[in-house]
Scaffold this active site. Structure first.
Site, mmCIF file in Angstrom:
data_model
loop_
_atom_site.group_PDB
_atom_site.id
_atom_site.type_symbol
_atom_site.label_atom_id
_atom_site.label_comp_id
_atom_site.label_asym_id
_atom_site.label_seq_id
_atom_site.Cartn_x
_atom_site.Cartn_y
_atom_site.Cartn_z
ATOM 1 C CB ILE A 49 -11.272 -11.906 4.838
ATOM 2 C CG1 ILE A 49 -11.077 -12.357 5.918
ATOM 3 C CG2 ILE A 49 -12.266 -10.939 4.630
ATOM 4 C CD1 ILE A 49 -11.147 -11.787 7.396
ATOM 5 C CB VAL A 74 2.295 -2.556 -6.818
ATOM 6 C CG1 VAL A 74 0.840 -1.172 -6.097
ATOM 7 C CG2 VAL A 74 1.815 -4.045 -6.144
ATOM 8 C CG ASN A 83 -5.322 -4.258 0.476
ATOM 9 O OD1 ASN A 83 -5.522 -5.247 1.122
ATOM 10 N ND2 ASN A 83 -6.171 -4.469 -1.153
ATOM 11 C CB SER A 120 -1.723 -12.275 5.334
ATOM 12 O OG SER A 120 -2.262 -13.937 5.876
ATOM 13 N N GLY A 156 -5.189 -1.496 -4.443
ATOM 14 C CA GLY A 156 -5.483 -2.283 -4.588
ATOM 15 C C GLY A 156 -6.860 -3.089 -3.894
ATOM 16 C CB ALA A 162 7.379 -16.251 2.854
ATOM 17 C CB THR A 163 4.860 -12.571 0.543
ATOM 18 O OG1 THR A 163 3.509 -13.073 0.297
ATOM 19 C CG2 THR A 163 5.646 -13.855 -0.524
ATOM 20 C CE LYS A 164 -0.870 -10.846 1.535
ATOM 21 N NZ LYS A 164 -1.327 -8.860 1.767
ATOM 22 C CE1 TYR A 181 -0.857 -14.230 0.253
ATOM 23 C CE2 TYR A 181 -1.529 -14.578 1.996
ATOM 24 C CZ TYR A 181 -2.355 -13.725 1.567
ATOM 25 O OH TYR A 181 -2.927 -13.256 2.086
#
Lengths: 81, 250
Positions: B191, B67, B93, B145, B15, B160-162, B158
């Site tokens: 960021i 990916v 990433n 994150s 990424g 949960a995925t991180k 989001y």
């Protein structure tokens, strides 16, 4: 030395087996030496010996010496005889 | 195709056509790595790699693929193996972002977030392990994150995925440590990247006000932390999550 003999050598070295041990009929987990950790080392040694890269799924499916020989052929290592 | 260079560390940054990944790639290229940039399609990957090489004077290469597709990840790693023979550094990433209140997110968006962020990270690490074993002082940094540590309204999926990325990091650090492979994570806060482009002025001001260090982070801030974790200076650090968030997690 034939590819198959080289593969036998990789198996014996990776699994710490005697030089005269017949490995052609060997299957995963059939002997204490071929456990999951040894399996990773065996695959790495095959990759080094034959300059190939074995996928995760292929590694999981490599359940015997015969399957390993098939894998070499699939990856285009010279004729495994 | 670049010739393998034994004197440079080989790094793959997934990424890396934009944002944080691109900044990490540039940082590593400046510090003597041969950097393999990655994006979903070849054209964007090649463009980013050429730009990073021009900016830094470093050596770059590319691979491409989704990916979320394990077959594509395997193909990428085969290319790295064929061209470089090993990996000394890996930065996982590649990811996506979507925000929505619970009950309002389409199931296909939920699936895509998990497939790219969580499963993609897992496919990448699984497929790269054997290349890392061939590397010198190999190290991995996964980009999580602040949401994976802290969460926020509208960010449940989001987050949960991180969080999954953090679990992967911690378990992998324990499993791969005995083989000499270090695994750490960075957890960026807010960021300044395209992912924040949807913030209006009010939301941006609120975000800055909630950050103890009083500003948004930059992709360079994250790249510096990742480069440190990949470096010899971090040779006794594994299984850690470094927040790059201006103090949001305090």
């Amino acid at each position: 030395m034939s590819q198959l003999d080289r593969l036998r050598g990789v198996f014996r070295a990776s699994l710490s087996l005697p030089a005269d041990r017949d490995v052609d009929g060997l299957e995963y987990r059939a002997i204490p030496q071929w456990d999951s950790l040894a399996h990773m080392a065996l695959v790495a040694a095959m990759e080094d010996e034959f300059d190939i890269m074995i996928d995760t799924d292929e590694m999981i499916d490599m359940s015997s010496f015969a399957k390993a020989a098939e894998l070499l052929e699939k990856h285009g290592a010279d004729a495994v005889t | 195709m670049p010739t393998p260079s034994p004197d440079r560390r080989v790094a793959l940054v997934t990424g890396s056509t934009l944002g944080i990944g691109r900044a990490v790639a540039a940082r590593l290229a400046r510090t003597g790595h041969e950097v393999v940039l990655h994006g979903r399609d070849q054209e964007r990957s090649a463009k980013a790699a050429a730009e990073v090489a021009a900016e830094t004077g470093g050596r770059t290469d590319t691979v491409h693929g989704d990916v979320a597709d394990p077959a594509a990840v395997s193909a990428m790693m085969r290319e790295v193996h064929r061209r470089h023979g090993r990996l000394d550094a890996l930065v996982i990433n590649a990811g996506g972002h979507a925000a929505s209140l619970l009950g309002m997110m389409h199931s296909d968006v939920v699936s895509r977030l998990f497939h790219v962020n969580a499963l993609g990270a897992t496919h990448t690490l699984q497929a790269a392990v054997k290349l890392l074993r061939r590397g010198t002082d190999p190290a991995v940094v996964l980009v999580s994150s602040v949401m994976g540590r802290k969460g926020a309204p509208g960010q449940a999926v989001y987050s949960a995925t991180k969080a999954a990325v953090l679990g992967l990091t911690l378990a992998a650090a324990k499993e791969l440590g005995p083989q000499g492979i270090r695994v750490n994570a960075v957890a960026p806060g807010y960021i300044q990247t395209d992912m924040l482009s949807t913030l209006d002025d009010r939301a941006r001001a609120d975000t800055v006000a909630a950050t103890p260090l009083g500003r948004l982070g930059t992709a360079g801030d994250v790249a510096a932390a990742a480069a440190f974790l990949l470096s010899a200076d971090a040779c006794f650090i594994t299984g850690q999550v470094i927040g790059v968030d201006g103090g949001l997690v305090l």
